[in-house]
Each structure stands twice: as structure tokens, then as C-alpha cells.
Design an enzyme around this catalytic site. Sequence first.
Site, mmCIF file in Angstrom:
data_model
loop_
_atom_site.group_PDB
_atom_site.id
_atom_site.type_symbol
_atom_site.label_atom_id
_atom_site.label_comp_id
_atom_site.label_asym_id
_atom_site.label_seq_id
_atom_site.Cartn_x
_atom_site.Cartn_y
_atom_site.Cartn_z
ATOM 1 N N LYS A 136 0.828 -1.201 0.000
ATOM 2 C CA LYS A 136 0.000 0.000 0.000
ATOM 3 C C LYS A 136 0.865 1.254 0.000
ATOM 4 O O LYS A 136 0.641 2.185 -0.778
ATOM 5 C CB LYS A 136 -0.915 -0.019 1.232
ATOM 6 C CG LYS A 136 -2.134 0.842 1.118
ATOM 7 C CD LYS A 136 -3.005 0.711 2.361
ATOM 8 C CE LYS A 136 -3.760 -0.608 2.394
ATOM 9 N NZ LYS A 136 -4.385 -0.862 3.710
ATOM 10 N N ARG A 174 -3.152 3.237 8.743
ATOM 11 C CA ARG A 174 -3.506 1.952 8.129
ATOM 12 C C ARG A 174 -2.292 1.058 8.026
ATOM 13 O O ARG A 174 -1.180 1.517 7.831
ATOM 14 C CB ARG A 174 -4.045 2.173 6.706
ATOM 15 C CG ARG A 174 -4.837 3.421 6.546
ATOM 16 C CD ARG A 174 -4.622 4.064 5.200
ATOM 17 N NE ARG A 174 -5.333 3.346 4.157
ATOM 18 C CZ ARG A 174 -5.255 3.681 2.877
ATOM 19 N NH1 ARG A 174 -4.495 4.701 2.493
ATOM 20 N NH2 ARG A 174 -5.893 3.003 1.983
ATOM 21 N N GLY A 182 -8.411 -6.771 4.682
ATOM 22 C CA GLY A 182 -9.216 -6.814 5.896
ATOM 23 C C GLY A 182 -8.590 -7.561 7.056
ATOM 24 O O GLY A 182 -9.236 -7.818 8.063
ATOM 25 N N MET A 218 -5.798 -6.730 8.864
ATOM 26 C CA MET A 218 -5.290 -5.914 9.965
ATOM 27 C C MET A 218 -6.128 -4.648 10.089
ATOM 28 O O MET A 218 -7.042 -4.434 9.333
ATOM 29 C CB MET A 218 -3.816 -5.637 9.752
ATOM 30 C CG MET A 218 -3.020 -6.921 9.967
ATOM 31 S SD MET A 218 -1.291 -6.674 9.820
ATOM 32 C CE MET A 218 -1.179 -6.183 8.144
ATOM 33 N N HIS A 238 -10.514 -41.634 -7.071
ATOM 34 C CA HIS A 238 -10.815 -42.171 -8.390
ATOM 35 C C HIS A 238 -11.762 -41.262 -9.159
ATOM 36 O O HIS A 238 -11.525 -40.929 -10.318
ATOM 37 C CB HIS A 238 -11.415 -43.573 -8.240
ATOM 38 C CG HIS A 238 -11.791 -44.204 -9.551
ATOM 39 N ND1 HIS A 238 -13.068 -44.152 -10.056
ATOM 40 C CD2 HIS A 238 -11.041 -44.860 -10.464
ATOM 41 C CE1 HIS A 238 -13.090 -44.764 -11.225
ATOM 42 N NE2 HIS A 238 -11.880 -45.213 -11.491
ATOM 43 N N SER A 284 9.588 -42.486 -17.510
ATOM 44 C CA SER A 284 8.444 -41.631 -17.241
ATOM 45 C C SER A 284 8.169 -41.723 -15.748
ATOM 46 O O SER A 284 7.977 -42.813 -15.214
ATOM 47 C CB SER A 284 7.242 -42.102 -18.054
ATOM 48 O OG SER A 284 6.128 -41.304 -17.734
ATOM 49 N N CYS A 308 4.211 -38.754 -15.906
ATOM 50 C CA CYS A 308 2.837 -39.092 -16.281
ATOM 51 C C CYS A 308 1.925 -39.204 -15.075
ATOM 52 O O CYS A 308 0.773 -39.561 -15.189
ATOM 53 C CB CYS A 308 2.806 -40.374 -17.103
ATOM 54 S SG CYS A 308 3.382 -41.803 -16.188
ATOM 55 N N TYR A 361 9.167 -33.648 -21.311
ATOM 56 C CA TYR A 361 7.729 -33.376 -21.415
ATOM 57 C C TYR A 361 7.026 -33.687 -20.098
ATOM 58 O O TYR A 361 7.563 -34.416 -19.250
ATOM 59 C CB TYR A 361 7.097 -34.201 -22.548
ATOM 60 C CG TYR A 361 7.047 -35.682 -22.280
ATOM 61 C CD1 TYR A 361 5.975 -36.244 -21.577
ATOM 62 C CD2 TYR A 361 8.059 -36.528 -22.712
ATOM 63 C CE1 TYR A 361 5.928 -37.604 -21.308
ATOM 64 C CE2 TYR A 361 8.017 -37.885 -22.458
ATOM 65 C CZ TYR A 361 6.948 -38.419 -21.743
ATOM 66 O OH TYR A 361 6.907 -39.755 -21.471
HETATM 67 P P1 ADP Z 1 -7.886 -2.389 3.845
HETATM 68 O O1 ADP Z 1 -6.485 -2.741 3.571
HETATM 69 O O2 ADP Z 1 -8.577 -3.294 4.802
HETATM 70 O O3 ADP Z 1 -8.649 -2.096 2.598
HETATM 71 P P2 ADP Z 1 -7.403 0.385 4.120
HETATM 72 O O4 ADP Z 1 -6.102 0.731 4.727
HETATM 73 O O5 ADP Z 1 -7.484 0.438 2.648
HETATM 74 O O6 ADP Z 1 -7.832 -1.015 4.664
HETATM 75 O O7 ADP Z 1 -8.461 1.354 4.745
HETATM 76 C C1 ADP Z 1 -9.847 1.068 4.756
HETATM 77 C C2 ADP Z 1 -10.651 2.243 4.237
HETATM 78 O O8 ADP Z 1 -10.378 3.408 4.962
HETATM 79 C C3 ADP Z 1 -10.313 2.589 2.825
HETATM 80 O O9 ADP Z 1 -11.155 1.903 1.961
HETATM 81 C C4 ADP Z 1 -10.578 4.067 2.731
HETATM 82 O O10 ADP Z 1 -11.825 4.305 2.183
HETATM 83 C C5 ADP Z 1 -10.539 4.531 4.151
HETATM 84 N N1 ADP Z 1 -9.400 5.434 4.260
HETATM 85 C C6 ADP Z 1 -8.112 5.120 4.429
HETATM 86 N N2 ADP Z 1 -7.318 6.191 4.430
HETATM 87 C C7 ADP Z 1 -8.134 7.248 4.257
HETATM 88 C C8 ADP Z 1 -7.925 8.667 4.156
HETATM 89 N N3 ADP Z 1 -6.721 9.197 4.211
HETATM 90 N N4 ADP Z 1 -8.999 9.427 3.979
HETATM 91 C C9 ADP Z 1 -10.233 8.893 3.907
HETATM 92 N N5 ADP Z 1 -10.489 7.592 3.989
HETATM 93 C C10 ADP Z 1 -9.460 6.770 4.166
HETATM 94 MG MG MG Z 2 -8.047 -0.987 1.200
#
Ligand code: ADP
Ligand code: MG
Length: 929
Positions: free
Chosen positions: A55, A125, A134, A136, A497, A821, A888, A908
Amino acid sequence: MAQKKKSKPVKSKSSAKASSSVKAKTAKAKSHKYVYDFGKKTDGDATQRELLGGKGANLAEMAKIGLPVPPGFTISTEVCTYFYKNKKSYPKVLDDQMRSSVAIMEKQLGQKLGDLKKPLLLSVRSGARDSMPGMMDTILNLGLNDETVEALSAASGNPRFAWDCYRRFIQMYGDVVMGVQKLPSEDHDPFEAIIEDFKKEIFPKAKGEVDDSRISAVQMKELVSRFKNLVKKRTGSDFPTCPWEQLEGSIGAVFSSWMNDRASVYRRKYGIPAEWGTAVNVQAMVFGNTGKKSGSGVGFTRDPASGEKVLYGEFLTDAQGEDVVAGVRTPQPVAKLQKVLPKPFKELVLVQKKLEKHFKDMQDFEFTIENEKLYMLQTRNGKRTGLAAVRIATEMVKERLIDWKTAIKRVPADQLDQVLAPVFDQAAQKAAARLCKGLPAGPGAASGKICLNAERAVEAAKKGTVLLVRQETSPEDLRGMIAAEGILTARGGVSSHAALVARQMGKVCVCGAADLDVDYKTRTVKVAGKTFKEGDYMSINGTTGEVFAGELKTAPSEIIQVLIEKKLDPKKSRAYQNFSQLMKWCEQATRMTVRTNADSPTQVANAVAFGATGIGLCRTEHMFFEGNRIDAMREMILADDELIRRKALKKLLPYQRRDFHGIFKALEGKPATIRLLDPPLHEFLPHDQSAQRDLAKKLGVSLASIKKRVEDLHEFNPMLGHRGCRLGISYPEVTEMQAQAIFEAAILAQKSGIEVNPELMVPLVGFPRELELQVEVIHATAKKVFEAKGVKVKYLVGTMIEIPRAALVADEIAKTAQFFSFGTNDLTQTTMGMSRDDSGSFLPNYTELDILDANPFASVDQSGVGQLMEIAVKKGKSSRRGIKLGICGEHGGDPKSVEFCHKIGLNYVSCSPFRVPTARLAAAQAAVS
Ligand code: ADP
Ligand code: MG
Ligand code: MG
């Protein structure tokens, strides 16, 4: 980061300043960089995934190419590693680096963390190297407290919005950082429970779900106070008011979440090492929840299901990103934005084009619109179906975004068979009643009247489509399996099978659907509280393993319609055009060729249509089950002496000759590796009383004599018993008959102008002498046939390497064998001392506990079984330099195993006909990478 330590770094900084500013500068220059900015000033880029996480690296890259990314910074994965190595503490210089990065953001935005006029709010994040959707935690709207919320309210002129943000912040921070979560005694998240109770209070008469938008600013304020009380009650602490403390708490929570249960389970499942660590992204908030001119959404630059080049995705107005995935409100298709918010939509279209052009792959992105201004919050390479992968890869080459070698790498090989499978009509599947789920063993969709036995299935199939439903299948069910549209079993795994045969024939199959209660006596199937009689309709989705009640509409894939049914004009099918283009590139790239495991002309024709270059394994025993030849086979097995046996064999000879002739014709000169009789003889005899009586009558012998022979042939461990070349050693006349049939068929074909390349393969050899004895019989038979017919054909004789001893003495064996084979099914069983058919009870636990990475019967165990293969390759080549090498076993269709075969230098791989494209792709991928 404990609260107390907070002011320390500031002090040390000022003391450093006091001593000498020059010194401070050099100290700073020397300190390791842990924080990377993005925004107007951007330090990192997309290549730094390891350091910045996926990210963070892509946020930096987007900022670099001028896309509208709110400014922020990434704390590198090295800090995560440090954190876990040092009792959850941080490098000393981190605080300093963070403070100067926050200062950069503040300057760019004209806002300040904790400011009472223009407060800066943050999102925190996580971001691992590989995305862990989703897994963390994320914290939004950080920096709010009772004072800054008023500032936000005044600055935006929108009190409801400000209090909504505050409410969200307490909820997320309370949960993630302070641990206010659902107790075992509760059936609901405690914050959500408060919201629901509150809604009931303020809208006592409302029916159903009350939309959050109906909650006013004052009411939001009340919610905030209730949330704070909850936090105090649960944790004993007040909700923190200092933005820095909030930030430190959030960062600690993200790093801690790397080791939480959810993330650990996910990592194990996808093989992500714990040492990689996560990065933390701190970014200025942008707000999708300021009203109707704002919103949040997710998008794809192409349709991830079909691959079509359209902007795809969904959005919600007046919402933060969380709401889109939470599913409380139903989002709208992204195309609707054009009407609702035309200005940002236009910008989004431009941005997504730029994204693709830059990243050169289909992107999956997140965006937020704040008062009609578009912001990009994330982008990554999008996940896609096999169908979409092929289309996107080929079209991107046409668009000159990528080259053809990259296109080969872009399609996951194990997803390619999806493009061949028949599909359910989508609407039909949605409406159908789902009964249970088994293992997806043969991809595609099948619908039909259920039949619980092979014979009745054959009969019923004459009148309509049939689904063969069995507890499990055996070779005796083969005809029923051929007749059926799909196969459903209650027991057995993906290499049972049923699964094996289904794949070979390209049949739809769901196996091991344990919820099915298959009762042969009453001819009923009980599942999900329903009882189905024979003749009732069921449907199976072999791509997902789902089982449905009733008949569902299906359609064959276009590629099958072109290549196999030859019903569709290839020029009219885009799916076929893309597929065949991809296959052409594979052919250009590949070193290893792909053969097929096939025992009938139809299977051969199918495989050749898919690009097979020959047969790698023709199992002769399947031929003995068809029609009434099983009687002659049984007569042969029941024979007391050689003379009677030879008489029965004579009856089998013309059948075999005809089979082989058909295969040679279908191959049109391509080589055919034909394996001599392999399974233990008892597999051909009937085991139930009534069938035994029928056979006695047919053969004019006593029931008792048949019973006795069945008993005689009984083995405690047939897998390790009288089978393979051991049969040919005991009964050379069987080998003789098979060789004679092969050579006579070959001569016949050759006479009609068809080139033939038979390769006779002796199974289960462990001793060089075993092979020598069998080869003597084969050569002698060849000589006899050639003399009698006055013609010769060229042929090879080789062996399977399928027991460890054969691999270890491969140099000796190669003196006689012209090819090897690898029979990796048996080689795996005998190397591991594990029966394929009995390992289902413990193997799942073995992969769970990391004893094994994967099912060794599906993917070659490279460090164990693979080592034996390498030994055999080396030793084989040492005594016969140009020895032909292939595989095979079922593994020949597994992409990882194919890659391994490429690495150890096989010529092969061979796999079931419908797996040929997958193997071709995997072989090409191995060659280009
Ligand atoms: P995941 O990896 O679970 O998708 P994200 O880190 O992408 O989690 O964050 C989840 C949501 O939070 C994102 O879909 C985004 O819409 C919102 N978000 C994250 N950073 C910002 C930000 N700087 N401003 C507004 N919304 C944010
Ligand atoms: Mg995301
Ligand atoms: Mg074998």
C-alpha cells in the site's frame, strides 16, 4: 509508545541543539531512515514493497506520477521487525522522523494536528508486502477530541459531519487500540448495540433499518458521549484527548495486529512469512461523509469477472470508505457517478487510465470524493477470474501495454481451466437452493437426474442428462461416469478415483461432499433435511464444490464449442481468440512439451485440439472394462494354466489391437507411450455374490471356483502386491499379447499411411533385471510380428520410475530403458509410505500443522520425492545421454510441479486432456521466468 515517554524525544532534540547544531545535523544524517514521505515531497516508489509494504509503495508511486493522493508518510516494515525484536519498543530516532514528517503534511495542507482552528485529521492503516485484505486494522479520523471536533464543525460549517467523524473515531480507536470488543456474553459489537438502542429511542416507530443519515448533529453528539462512557466502563481509562498519544496508540495497534490471530491464520494459509512485517501508513484524512457532493468507492480498471475494458466498481455518496464494504447501505455501480457527480467522475476516468498505463496491469483502487474533489487512497493489481485473466493479458499486448512474455506470466496457470468449463446461468444459480458443499474436483457446471449406480446411469443417460451420485467411485463405475454429465461423491478427496477420472474426461465433479447420505438400498440421497429419489434433479458446481437442488441451466464454454464440439466459428468467439493467442505465445516460449494421459481416440482428439504433442500415458486396463471384453479378461484371470490363459488372451487381442489402432489414427504420427497391464488382477473380478453367479453361468464354471479364485487373489496391501511388471514376470503371455496388439495395430496404421511412434512402457520396475525380462518378451514379440507381416515399425521400450529403488538404480535401468516416465502417484506413495487413498484422514492436519506445505498427491513434494526424481534424471543420463524423460503422474497437470519438471530438465509432462492448456501455460511460464 507509552504515554510517559512522549515528551522525551523533544527534550533530547533540544539538548542536542543546545550542544551544537552542526553535531545535530550530522547525527541526523547518520540516523537510519524509518519514515518515508509521500505527497508533494515523495521519498519512496512502487519498487519498495519490501520496505514500505504494497500500500505504502503504491501510494508513493501514485503521488510521484501526480495523482491526487492526500499527503502522508509510511513507517517502514523495518520498524515492525524492530518492534518485535525489542519487546514492542521503537527505534529512538523514529519519533523525531515522524514529527518532521507530520510537519511537512501540516505545511502542505495549512492544518495542524490538534489545532483549534484547522485541525489536521489522520488515517492510520497497515500495509503488508502482499495485500492481506481486511486482515489488519485501520483507524480513521484520528486527531479528534472535544475541542478539535468543534473546530472541524466550524471550519466545515457542517456540525453533523464533524460529530459523525468523532463518533467513528471513538468506535474504531476504542475497538482496535483500547480493545473494547464484543464479549462472549454479547451477540453484537457493543458500539453497534449502542447505535441500535439509540435509534430505537429516537425513532420509536421506525420499522426495519434506520439509515444513519437520519441521525442529527445533536444526536451524534449524544452518541459520542455514550461511546466515551462505554470506553471508560470497559477499560477504566478515559478516551485519550492528545492527538500524538492517539497517533502513537494507533501505530502500536497496527504493529501489534501483525501478530494477531486473524493475521497469523491468513499468513499461514497464503505462505507469507511472519518476518516480513507490516508497514504503517499515516495519511491526511479526506472526507466522503460531508454530504451529497461527497462519497467513497472502490473500482477496477477492467471488469475482474469478464476482463472487459470498462471502469468497474461501486460507490456510496455521503460515506466513508468503511461503509462501502460494511454492506449496511447498498452501493451504486460506479458508472452512475457520471450522473450524480459528473466532475469527479470525469477525473476518475482519466485517473484510472493513467493508473493502468503506469502500472501496466489491471488496477483495483479505492477513492474518496470530498466536495466534488477526487482523492486516490489505494491502488494494487486486481484479482481476477481465469476468464478475465486471459482476456486482459491478451488485450494488453494488443494495446502495447505489455509484451507477450509478460502476458504469459499474467495468467495464473491453475485458473486456466476455468475458461474451458461449462458454466451455470448466473441468475439460475442465484435462485437455486444450495444443499451442501464438497471439494471442487472437476471445474464447471452440471445438472441432471441423479443415478446411484453406473448401469442405471448409462440407461438413464439415453433419455436425458444424468448426475452420477455415489459414496465413492471405482473402475467398475467407469461407464456410468462416461455417461453422466457430472459426478458427485460423498467420500474421497481431490485425487480420488472420481476426481482423477473426471479430470481426465473433463467431467464436472464434486467429491467428498460429506453431508450427502447416499443409500444404495433405498436408492435415495438425503441431504439438508431433504430426500432425493433416483430421477430427481440435482446440480453441481465443480468450480466451487457447491451442490444444488433441482435443474439449473448451463452453457458450454465458447472454447469447447470451437475446439471440441466444432459448433462455433472461431472468428466469432472473442474468448477463443484470446485463448488461442495465449497458447500460441506459450508455444513460442516453451522448452518442455505437453503430452496427455488418454486411453481412447476421443480423449486423444480432445487433447490434440488443446495442443498435446502425444500420449504420455495410455492406461491399457481401462480398455478392459468396455463392452463385453471384461468377460474375456475375467476368463483370462480365472484360468488355471497357461494354455487356457492364452486362449482367453487371444479373445482380448483383437479388442486391444482395435483400440491401439484407433489411438494411432487419432495421434497422426505423434508418439504414444503405452503402459502394459498395471493393476492387481482382483480389481477385474466381481466381488458381490450375484455378479459372481452371473459370471459363473457365463463361463460355465462353478460359483465356488470363482469365489476361490477371488479369495486367492485377495491381498492385504494390493498397492504393494502382485501388480505392475510383476504380473508380466509371472505371466509373460500377457505382455506378449499386449505387445502383439500394439505392433499389429501400428503396422495396420502405417499401411494406411499414418506415421506411428509407439513407446512401450513397463510399470513398477524396481530391479534392472525385471525390465530386462520384459524387454526380452517385447523384442521377441516384435520380431515375430514383423516377420509375419513382412513390415517393421520403429518403437521404443522404456519404464516408469515409480518406486524409490528404481530412482536409485536408474543408471542400471537406463541401460535397457530408452525412456523414463515418472509415475509420481506411486512414487509419492512409496517414498512417503503413505497411501493416496487413505491419507485423507490425516493429510489436512499435516498441512495445518506445517508438516507438509501441500497435498503431496496434488503437487510434487520437491524436497523428498523431487530429490529422487533428480537422482533418476542424473543417473539415467549418465548411462544413456539422450534418454527421453517425462512425467505421467497426476502431478503433470499441476503448475508448481510442471515448473519443477522444467527445472530438473524433463522433456515433457503429461496430464489429462482438459488439463493440457494449463500445463502448456505452466511450462511456458517456467521457460520465460
Ligand atoms: P484495507 O487494507 O482493509 O482495505 P485500508 O487501509 O485500505 O484497509 O483502509 C480502509 C478504508 O479506509 C479505505 O477503503 C478508505 O476508504 C478509508 N481510508 C483510508 N485512508 C483514508 C484517508 N486518508 N482518507 C479517507 N479515507 C481513508
Ligand atoms: Mg483498502
Ligand atoms: Mg503406477
